[in-house]
Design a protein around this motif. Structure first.
Motif, PDB file in Angstrom:
ATOM      1  N   GLY A 318      25.575 119.688  45.659  1.00 16.23           N
ATOM      2  CA  GLY A 318      24.537 119.715  44.632  1.00 16.23           C
ATOM      3  C   GLY A 318      23.216 119.170  45.127  1.00 16.23           C
ATOM      4  O   GLY A 318      22.142 119.682  44.777  1.00 16.23           O
ATOM      5  N   LEU A 319      23.271 118.126  45.965  1.00 13.10           N
ATOM      6  CA  LEU A 319      22.043 117.551  46.512  1.00 13.10           C
ATOM      7  C   LEU A 319      21.375 118.522  47.474  1.00 13.10           C
ATOM      8  O   LEU A 319      20.147 118.712  47.437  1.00 13.10           O
ATOM      9  CB  LEU A 319      22.375 116.232  47.219  1.00 13.10           C
ATOM     10  CG  LEU A 319      21.188 115.434  47.773  1.00 13.10           C
ATOM     11  CD1 LEU A 319      20.298 114.953  46.626  1.00 13.10           C
ATOM     12  CD2 LEU A 319      21.692 114.252  48.595  1.00 13.10           C
ATOM     13  N   VAL A 320      22.171 119.171  48.321  1.00 14.36           N
ATOM     14  CA  VAL A 320      21.625 120.116  49.297  1.00 14.36           C
ATOM     15  C   VAL A 320      21.022 121.341  48.601  1.00 14.36           C
ATOM     16  O   VAL A 320      19.970 121.863  49.009  1.00 14.36           O
ATOM     17  CB  VAL A 320      22.717 120.536  50.303  1.00 14.36           C
ATOM     18  CG1 VAL A 320      22.238 121.678  51.190  1.00 14.36           C
ATOM     19  CG2 VAL A 320      23.134 119.345  51.156  1.00 14.36           C
ATOM     20  N   SER A 321      21.686 121.817  47.552  1.00 16.54           N
ATOM     21  CA  SER A 321      21.231 123.030  46.853  1.00 16.54           C
ATOM     22  C   SER A 321      20.255 122.733  45.724  1.00 16.54           C
ATOM     23  O   SER A 321      19.909 123.639  44.963  1.00 16.54           O
ATOM     24  CB  SER A 321      22.443 123.788  46.291  1.00 16.54           C
ATOM     25  OG  SER A 321      23.099 123.012  45.294  1.00 16.54           O
ATOM     26  N   HIS A 322      19.835 121.450  45.591  1.00 14.16           N
ATOM     27  CA  HIS A 322      18.904 121.047  44.525  1.00 14.16           C
ATOM     28  C   HIS A 322      19.469 121.362  43.136  1.00 14.16           C
ATOM     29  O   HIS A 322      18.743 121.811  42.245  1.00 14.16           O
ATOM     30  CB  HIS A 322      17.538 121.709  44.709  1.00 14.16           C
ATOM     31  CG  HIS A 322      16.898 121.411  46.023  1.00 14.16           C
ATOM     32  ND1 HIS A 322      16.325 120.192  46.335  1.00 14.16           N
ATOM     33  CD2 HIS A 322      16.764 122.177  47.159  1.00 14.16           C
ATOM     34  CE1 HIS A 322      15.858 120.211  47.562  1.00 14.16           C
ATOM     35  NE2 HIS A 322      16.101 121.399  48.096  1.00 14.16           N
ATOM     36  N   GLY A 323      20.767 121.150  42.971  1.00  5.91           N
ATOM     37  CA  GLY A 323      21.403 121.315  41.669  1.00  5.91           C
ATOM     38  C   GLY A 323      21.914 122.708  41.365  1.00  5.91           C
ATOM     39  O   GLY A 323      22.442 122.954  40.275  1.00  5.91           O
ATOM     40  N   ALA A 324      21.803 123.640  42.308  1.00  3.27           N
ATOM     41  CA  ALA A 324      22.216 125.021  42.042  1.00  3.27           C
ATOM     42  C   ALA A 324      23.721 125.152  41.885  1.00  3.27           C
ATOM     43  O   ALA A 324      24.200 126.097  41.234  1.00  3.27           O
ATOM     44  CB  ALA A 324      21.732 125.944  43.158  1.00  3.27           C
ATOM     45  N   THR A 325      24.503 124.246  42.472  1.00  2.00           N
ATOM     46  CA  THR A 325      25.963 124.344  42.400  1.00  2.00           C
ATOM     47  C   THR A 325      26.552 123.451  41.311  1.00  2.00           C
ATOM     48  O   THR A 325      27.765 123.379  41.175  1.00  2.00           O
ATOM     49  CB  THR A 325      26.584 123.959  43.748  1.00  2.00           C
ATOM     50  OG1 THR A 325      26.201 122.612  44.085  1.00  2.00           O
ATOM     51  CG2 THR A 325      26.126 124.895  44.841  1.00  2.00           C
ATOM     52  N   ASP A 326      25.704 122.776  40.546  1.00  3.81           N
ATOM     53  CA  ASP A 326      26.209 121.893  39.494  1.00  3.81           C
ATOM     54  C   ASP A 326      26.669 122.702  38.284  1.00  3.81           C
ATOM     55  O   ASP A 326      26.066 123.717  37.929  1.00  3.81           O
ATOM     56  CB  ASP A 326      25.115 120.911  39.050  1.00  3.81           C
ATOM     57  CG  ASP A 326      24.708 119.973  40.168  1.00  3.81           C
ATOM     58  OD1 ASP A 326      25.530 119.744  41.069  1.00  3.81           O
ATOM     59  OD2 ASP A 326      23.564 119.475  40.134  1.00  3.81           O
ATOM     60  N   GLY A 327      27.726 122.227  37.635  1.00  5.92           N
ATOM     61  CA  GLY A 327      28.167 122.830  36.394  1.00  5.92           C
ATOM     62  C   GLY A 327      28.749 124.227  36.573  1.00  5.92           C
ATOM     63  O   GLY A 327      29.104 124.656  37.670  1.00  5.92           O
ATOM     64  N   SER A 328      28.821 124.946  35.474  1.00  5.28           N
ATOM     65  CA  SER A 328      29.465 126.261  35.475  1.00  5.28           C
ATOM     66  C   SER A 328      28.589 127.365  36.045  1.00  5.28           C
ATOM     67  O   SER A 328      29.067 128.473  36.283  1.00  5.28           O
ATOM     68  CB  SER A 328      29.858 126.636  34.042  1.00  5.28           C
ATOM     69  OG  SER A 328      28.698 126.757  33.220  1.00  5.28           O
ATOM     70  N   GLY A 329      27.295 127.088  36.260  1.00  5.70           N
ATOM     71  CA  GLY A 329      26.386 128.124  36.739  1.00  5.70           C
ATOM     72  C   GLY A 329      25.779 128.952  35.639  1.00  5.70           C
ATOM     73  O   GLY A 329      25.178 130.005  35.899  1.00  5.70           O
ATOM     74  N   TYR A 330      25.896 128.482  34.398  1.00  6.81           N
ATOM     75  CA  TYR A 330      25.423 129.257  33.253  1.00  6.81           C
ATOM     76  C   TYR A 330      23.916 129.520  33.342  1.00  6.81           C
ATOM     77  O   TYR A 330      23.460 130.642  33.107  1.00  6.81           O
ATOM     78  CB  TYR A 330      25.758 128.511  31.965  1.00  6.81           C
ATOM     79  CG  TYR A 330      25.218 129.155  30.720  1.00  6.81           C
ATOM     80  CD1 TYR A 330      25.924 130.178  30.084  1.00  6.81           C
ATOM     81  CD2 TYR A 330      24.001 128.758  30.170  1.00  6.81           C
ATOM     82  CE1 TYR A 330      25.418 130.780  28.937  1.00  6.81           C
ATOM     83  CE2 TYR A 330      23.495 129.352  29.038  1.00  6.81           C
ATOM     84  CZ  TYR A 330      24.204 130.360  28.421  1.00  6.81           C
ATOM     85  OH  TYR A 330      23.710 130.964  27.300  1.00  6.81           O
ATOM     86  N   ASP A 331      23.133 128.485  33.686  1.00  4.86           N
ATOM     87  CA  ASP A 331      21.675 128.644  33.696  1.00  4.86           C
ATOM     88  C   ASP A 331      21.236 129.676  34.732  1.00  4.86           C
ATOM     89  O   ASP A 331      20.369 130.513  34.454  1.00  4.86           O
ATOM     90  CB  ASP A 331      21.013 127.294  33.980  1.00  4.86           C
ATOM     91  CG  ASP A 331      21.181 126.316  32.824  1.00  4.86           C
ATOM     92  OD1 ASP A 331      21.391 126.788  31.698  1.00  4.86           O
ATOM     93  OD2 ASP A 331      21.120 125.085  33.056  1.00  4.86           O
TER      94      ASP A 331
END
Length: 478
Positions: A318-331
């Motif tokens: 999550g840190l490397v991807s700037h939050g892109a891999t956090d959560g279900s990916g809904y956003d």
């Protein structure tokens, strides 16, 4: 002269033919309307059963609505924490992951996993009347709601759609004690109705719930109870509509008329998603069922420590991807559906790894929403690689359908879930073909994941020869 010949009687059925005159009259004569209405209304037990089932269908739909609200609050809470400090997940995510795995294994092992294998296991003929509580119950539904929401609060790449199946099935199963003896709906029917109602309410797609019941939970629905089951599924879906409005899960994906220029990118997307989804499904099964490798032995011996390590790795991603891999990916999935194609570098690869680690850690959670996010990313990447800018929306829809169909090997359910998000009939045949093709490719690589995990769940049943009940703290096999 009067005719003394006796009146001719209609020929009787041949000897040994079942039904006789009653069956013959039923087959060839329409029922009397008033008599049929009077007989139907006179059976108070049947109407009591219908009322109870529909009331619990409303309760199941509201339970999924509550679950959706709590999980949304959890996602917002994690986002607020990340906005406060991008480094905070490096501590919070592994601690939260380890705590949830400890609670699950120590107190509620039946709440582990996505929830769909548990419902399928409860429908197995091997499960006795007093053993369904190992897999589906009101207690497990409540625990599932908070455990999955806790995983989303920790930023794990899990979904809430699969858990919605177990939550709604647990609520519907509770109706058993209120039904009269001669109810048209038995225990299995309640589980099927509840599980499908979970999908209908989670995706705001009642038709997908009906097909999920037929395709995954049971191969057939008894005619005498099919209408009541479908009514319960639709009613649960209406609860979600009444709260969240008649809006699609990811918004509306507008697709222009497809041309022959979209054929090659579409085939690449469907086949690519089929291969990736099959490998992903096989990887999940191998990881959850364990083996003789060093990591599986470490997971079996020190599950909480292993979960902490998985949480730490997810936080780093999550840190490397700037939050892109956090959560279900809904956003990110909703952004792609709305036309925003600016994905981070290696988004698909990082999200596959993050989802795999989240599931492998042992935290309860599903894979429906992450699979849709991965499929949307694959479709977007192929659209850009093939310079299919005008058909990017179509490739995203095909990717979502194909990857979900490949992972679950439930092509009809995957096709209908995405179809209800597409604003336009030009994609119907394309989505259907993509789902079937991807599912076929996936079957060359992996067996159906939910069926295999359901068989593993049955290992929790007590040995009939020993007659001993499984320990309350026994870890689930999947």
């Amino acid at each position: 002269m009067a005719d003394d010949t006796p009146p001719q009687r209609p020929p009787s059925a041949p000897h040994g033919e079942t039904g006789g005159r009653d069956a013959d009259s039923t087959a060839h004569f329409d029922p009397d309307f008033l008599s049929a209405v009077r007989d139907d209304l006179a059976d108070w037990r049947q109407w009591l059963a219908r009322t109870v089932v529909l009331a619990f269908a409303v309760a199941a739909g509201l339970a999924v609505v509550l679950f959706t609200w709590v999980s949304d609050q959890a996602i917002e809470g994690f986002s607020a924490m990340r906005a406060w400090s991008p480094w905070a997940p490096l501590v919070w995510t592994p601690v939260c992951t380890a705590f949830l795995v400890w609670v699950t294994r120590r107190f509620i092992p039946g709440a582990a996993g996505s929830g769909i294998p548990q419902v399928m296991a409860a429908l197995s003929p091997k499960v006795g009347p007093g053993q369904q509580g190992l897999f589906v119950s009101l207690k497990l539904s409540i625990a599932k709601l908070f455990l999955v929401s806790g995983g989303l609060l920790g930023g794990l790449a899990i979904g809430r759609e699969g858990p919605s199946v177990q939550i709604a099935a647990g609520v519907m199963q509770h109706a058993q004690r209120w039904l009269p003896r001669r109810s048209p709906l038995n225990h299995d029917g309640l589980l099927v109705a509840g599980g499908a109602a979970g999908i209908a309410a989670a995706f705001n797609a009642p038709l997908a719930g009906v097909m999920f019941a037929i395709e995954e939970l049971t191969r057939k629905i008894e005619q005498r109870s099919s209408g009541l089951i479908i009514a319960a599924i639709v009613l649960a879906g209406l609860m979600a509509v009444s709260v969240f409005g008649n809006a699609s899960y990811f918004g509306r994906l507008r697709v222009d008329h497809l041309t022959w220029s979209h054929l090659l990118p579409g085939l690449l997307t469907a086949i690519g998603c089929g291969l990736a989804g099959g490998v992903f499904s096989r990887l999940l099964q191998r990881s959850l069922l364990g083996g003789n490798d060093r990591f599986s032995r470490w997971r079996a011996r020190f599950p909480v420590r292993f979960a902490f390590a998985c949480g730490l790795a997810i936080a780093v991603l999550g840190l490397v991807s700037h939050g892109a891999t956090d959560g279900s990916g809904y956003d990110y999935t909703r952004g792609l559906v709305e036309g925003h194609l600016d994905l981070p570098l290696l988004y698909v690869t990082l999200r596959i790894v993050a989802t795999w680690l989240a599931v492998w850690s042992g935290v309860p959670g599903g894979i429906f929403a992450p699979s849709l996010a991965i499929g949307a990313g694959i479709g977007s990447d192929i659209a850009q690689l093939t310079h299919t800018t005008e058909g990017a929306a179509a490739m995203i829809a095909i990717g979502m359908t194909a990857f979900l169909a490949a992972v679950t090997q439930a092509p009809v359910t995957a096709f209908i879930i995405v179809m209800e998000m597409v604003d336009g009939h030009s994609m119907v045949l394309s989505l259907m073909a993509a789902a079937l093709l991807a599912s076929l490719v996936s079957r060359w690589i992996s067996v159906p994941i939910y069926h295999r995990l359901a068989q593993a769940q049955l290992a929790r049943l007590p040995d009939p020869a020993e007659g001993a009940a499984p320990a309350a703290t026994a870890p689930p096999p999947a």
